[in-house]
Design an enzyme around this catalytic site. Structure first.
Site, PDB file in Angstrom:
ATOM      1  N   THR A  52      -6.376  -1.814   6.614  1.00  0.00           N
ATOM      2  CA  THR A  52      -6.299  -3.271   6.528  1.00  0.00           C
ATOM      3  C   THR A  52      -7.634  -3.867   6.089  1.00  0.00           C
ATOM      4  O   THR A  52      -7.666  -4.928   5.500  1.00  0.00           O
ATOM      5  CB  THR A  52      -5.870  -3.868   7.878  1.00  0.00           C
ATOM      6  OG1 THR A  52      -6.605  -3.206   8.908  1.00  0.00           O
ATOM      7  CG2 THR A  52      -4.390  -3.664   8.101  1.00  0.00           C
ATOM      8  N   LYS A  88       0.827  -1.207   0.000  1.00  0.00           N
ATOM      9  CA  LYS A  88       0.000   0.000   0.000  1.00  0.00           C
ATOM     10  C   LYS A  88       0.866   1.264   0.000  1.00  0.00           C
ATOM     11  O   LYS A  88       0.628   2.181  -0.773  1.00  0.00           O
ATOM     12  CB  LYS A  88      -0.959  -0.014   1.199  1.00  0.00           C
ATOM     13  CG  LYS A  88      -1.925  -1.213   1.149  1.00  0.00           C
ATOM     14  CD  LYS A  88      -2.959  -1.169   2.245  1.00  0.00           C
ATOM     15  CE  LYS A  88      -2.423  -1.473   3.632  1.00  0.00           C
ATOM     16  NZ  LYS A  88      -1.940  -2.865   3.773  1.00  0.00           N
ATOM     17  N   THR A  89       1.866   1.293   0.869  1.00  0.00           N
ATOM     18  CA  THR A  89       2.754   2.457   0.928  1.00  0.00           C
ATOM     19  C   THR A  89       3.518   2.603  -0.384  1.00  0.00           C
ATOM     20  O   THR A  89       3.673   3.705  -0.912  1.00  0.00           O
ATOM     21  CB  THR A  89       3.753   2.299   2.099  1.00  0.00           C
ATOM     22  OG1 THR A  89       3.015   2.010   3.281  1.00  0.00           O
ATOM     23  CG2 THR A  89       4.563   3.559   2.304  1.00  0.00           C
ATOM     24  N   ARG A 126       6.590  -8.069   1.731  1.00  0.00           N
ATOM     25  CA  ARG A 126       7.424  -7.597   2.839  1.00  0.00           C
ATOM     26  C   ARG A 126       8.099  -8.773   3.538  1.00  0.00           C
ATOM     27  O   ARG A 126       9.278  -8.716   3.875  1.00  0.00           O
ATOM     28  CB  ARG A 126       6.597  -6.810   3.854  1.00  0.00           C
ATOM     29  CG  ARG A 126       7.410  -6.509   5.118  1.00  0.00           C
ATOM     30  CD  ARG A 126       6.653  -5.712   6.138  1.00  0.00           C
ATOM     31  NE  ARG A 126       6.423  -4.378   5.636  1.00  0.00           N
ATOM     32  CZ  ARG A 126       5.326  -3.671   5.883  1.00  0.00           C
ATOM     33  NH1 ARG A 126       4.368  -4.174   6.617  1.00  0.00           N
ATOM     34  NH2 ARG A 126       5.198  -2.461   5.401  1.00  0.00           N
ATOM     35  N   ASP A 153      -1.939   6.343   6.293  1.00  0.00           N
ATOM     36  CA  ASP A 153      -1.924   4.932   6.648  1.00  0.00           C
ATOM     37  C   ASP A 153      -2.886   4.717   7.819  1.00  0.00           C
ATOM     38  O   ASP A 153      -3.126   5.649   8.584  1.00  0.00           O
ATOM     39  CB  ASP A 153      -0.489   4.538   7.052  1.00  0.00           C
ATOM     40  CG  ASP A 153      -0.244   3.048   6.901  1.00  0.00           C
ATOM     41  OD1 ASP A 153      -1.149   2.336   6.424  1.00  0.00           O
ATOM     42  OD2 ASP A 153       0.855   2.600   7.260  1.00  0.00           O
TER      43      ASP A 153
HETATM   44  P1  ATP Z   1       1.819  -1.524   5.667  1.00  0.00           P
HETATM   45  O1  ATP Z   1       0.408  -1.212   5.414  1.00  0.00           O
HETATM   46  O2  ATP Z   1       2.063  -2.509   6.758  1.00  0.00           O
HETATM   47  O3  ATP Z   1       2.740  -0.333   5.717  1.00  0.00           O
HETATM   48  P2  ATP Z   1       2.198  -1.896   2.941  1.00  0.00           P
HETATM   49  O4  ATP Z   1       1.075  -2.662   2.347  1.00  0.00           O
HETATM   50  O5  ATP Z   1       2.160  -0.422   2.855  1.00  0.00           O
HETATM   51  O6  ATP Z   1       2.299  -2.342   4.400  1.00  0.00           O
HETATM   52  P3  ATP Z   1       4.751  -1.684   1.678  1.00  0.00           P
HETATM   53  O7  ATP Z   1       5.484  -0.995   2.766  1.00  0.00           O
HETATM   54  O8  ATP Z   1       4.306  -0.896   0.529  1.00  0.00           O
HETATM   55  O9  ATP Z   1       3.539  -2.455   2.301  1.00  0.00           O
HETATM   56  O10 ATP Z   1       5.612  -2.894   1.097  1.00  0.00           O
HETATM   57  C1  ATP Z   1       6.429  -3.671   1.915  1.00  0.00           C
HETATM   58  C2  ATP Z   1       7.663  -4.118   1.159  1.00  0.00           C
HETATM   59  O11 ATP Z   1       7.286  -5.031   0.138  1.00  0.00           O
HETATM   60  C3  ATP Z   1       8.452  -3.015   0.478  1.00  0.00           C
HETATM   61  O12 ATP Z   1       9.803  -3.191   0.801  1.00  0.00           O
HETATM   62  C4  ATP Z   1       8.291  -3.241  -0.995  1.00  0.00           C
HETATM   63  O13 ATP Z   1       9.543  -3.154  -1.613  1.00  0.00           O
HETATM   64  C5  ATP Z   1       7.821  -4.646  -1.117  1.00  0.00           C
HETATM   65  N1  ATP Z   1       6.759  -4.736  -2.110  1.00  0.00           N
HETATM   66  C6  ATP Z   1       5.455  -4.574  -1.861  1.00  0.00           C
HETATM   67  N2  ATP Z   1       4.734  -4.773  -2.965  1.00  0.00           N
HETATM   68  C7  ATP Z   1       5.607  -5.065  -3.942  1.00  0.00           C
HETATM   69  C8  ATP Z   1       5.463  -5.381  -5.322  1.00  0.00           C
HETATM   70  N3  ATP Z   1       4.268  -5.460  -5.892  1.00  0.00           N
HETATM   71  N4  ATP Z   1       6.568  -5.622  -6.040  1.00  0.00           N
HETATM   72  C9  ATP Z   1       7.769  -5.577  -5.459  1.00  0.00           C
HETATM   73  N5  ATP Z   1       7.966  -5.301  -4.153  1.00  0.00           N
HETATM   74  C10 ATP Z   1       6.914  -5.048  -3.400  1.00  0.00           C
END
Ligand code: ATP
Length: 334
Positions: A158, A64-65, A217, A109
């Site tokens: 979430t 998401k981030t 992640r 977030d």
């Molecule tokens: P949270 O909500 O817990 O912050 P999130 O969904 O925002 O989690 P991110 O922080 O965006 O998750 O991603 C976590 C890690 O996974 C990052 O290091 C990112 O590099 C990797 N990642 C996520 N999605 C992808 C993707 N589609 N392709 C490559 N790497 C990814």
């Protein structure tokens, strides 16, 4: 238990940031959301205006981030990052909003955790691009309306269902992120290994992908632990032997369950006879917040067919007993 927790420490965050894809084209998987988002962004760019506000929902660590950063990059705007719990008072939000420029992206977030008065201010800002800045205190206080530039809110949660309807309705586009397939995780892993300057053997990549709970992640974190192991105790190459050794050291089992997953499953089977048991009772039994159990462990356990959610509570399936190597109670927990 910090290893696979949603809350990574600062070092882990920095390592994670280095592996983030920067463009939509580098973002692996999530083809539905990616295609939809590409259209929304292209249309906005063609019109020269800001796109609709975007809501992203799904379990932690699915990107998401990363997507919020990509959206800002594609729009050539700056990204402001904040979170529901960080914005305590309407004044905090007013300060953030009044600093935004045209095309900026405001990432919020855990948007389901905003306080009510903050949420109300956000409605107005999202809908009318307006914020009332309160000057002074008490009976002499006055609200000065301030017009905001066209910006885009990217909200992350979430579960979209946690959002009050009026807030949900202000997002023109909602993308739901799904767990990644093993093949997609293999792609994420080989890209990450390349960025880490290492070569991941295909067999090791496949093994890691299968144990990463459908979550990039986690895949990236496990990869770094394998790299640690290979450098310090192994031959330096990211092979199957290093993978098995590192995963067993960090207690990630053959299905990818970590300590939290197993303790939830074990509590369900051993202490509550397979359920049904309520979420909060289960959370107390494993010493975690209900939200952690519900958003971090449960979606994966449900998807794996180890736990099912019923109106009366959580129930362990036959597969759960089998996975833990336990005999099922005679009265049939199902
Ligand atoms: P949270 O909500 O817990 O912050 P999130 O969904 O925002 O989690 P991110 O922080 O965006 O998750 O991603 C976590 C890690 O996974 C990052 O290091 C990112 O590099 C990797 N990642 C996520 N999605 C992808 C993707 N589609 N392709 C490559 N790497 C990814």
């Amino acid at each position: 238990a910090a290893f696979l927790d949603a809350e990574a420490d600062e070092l882990e965050r920095a390592a994670e940031a280095a592996l983030r894809p920067r463009r939509l084209a580098d973002f692996v998987g999530q083809s539905v959301v990616r295609d939809q988002l590409a259209l929304v962004l292209d249309a906005a760019k063609a019109r020269g205006s800001a796109p609709d506000h975007v809501l992203l929902s799904g379990p932690p660590g699915l990107g998401k981030t990363t997507l919020a950063m990509i959206i800002a990059a594609e729009l050539e705007g700056a990204l402001r990052l904040t979170s529901g719990p960080a914005v305590q008072h309407p004044g905090d939000l007013a300060a953030i909003l009044s600093s935004l420029q045209e095309h900026d992206v405001l990432f919020i977030d855990e948007i389901h955790r905003l306080a009510r008065p903050v949420e109300e201010m956000l409605y107005l800002a999202m809908e009318d691009f307006r914020v009332d800045v309160v000057v002074g205190k008490g009976p002499g206080a006055t609200a000065i309306p301030l017009t905001l530039p066209r910006f885009t809110v990217v909200g992350a949660t979430t579960r979209a269902g946690l959002l009050p309807a009026p807030l949900r309705d202000r997002f023109g586009f909602t993308g739901h992120l799904e767990f990644y397939s093993p093949a997609e995780l293999e792609q994420v892993l080989s890209r990450s290994a390349r960025l880490l300057g290492a070569e991941l053997e295909p067999a090791a990549g496949a093994e890691l992908a299968g144990r990463s709970r459908g979550t990039p992640r986690i895949a990236n974190r496990l990869l770094r632990r394998v790299q640690d192991w290979a450098q310090v105790r192994g031959t330096g190459s990211l092979d199957l032997a290093a993978t098995h050794a590192a995963l067993s050291l960090f207690e990630v089992d053959e299905r990818g369950l970590d300590r939290l997953d197993r303790s939830v499953l074990r509590a369900l089977c051993e202490r509550f006879g397979g359920g049904p048991v309520g979420l909060s009772t289960l959370a107390v039994a494993v010493g975690e917040e209900p939200e952690t159990v519900e958003t971090v462990a449960e979606p994966f356990l449900v998807r794996e067919g180890l736990v099912s959610r019923t109106p009366r509570g959580r129930v362990a399936t036959a597969a759960a007993y089998e996975h833990l190597g336990l005999a099922r109670p005679d009265d049939g927990a199902l």
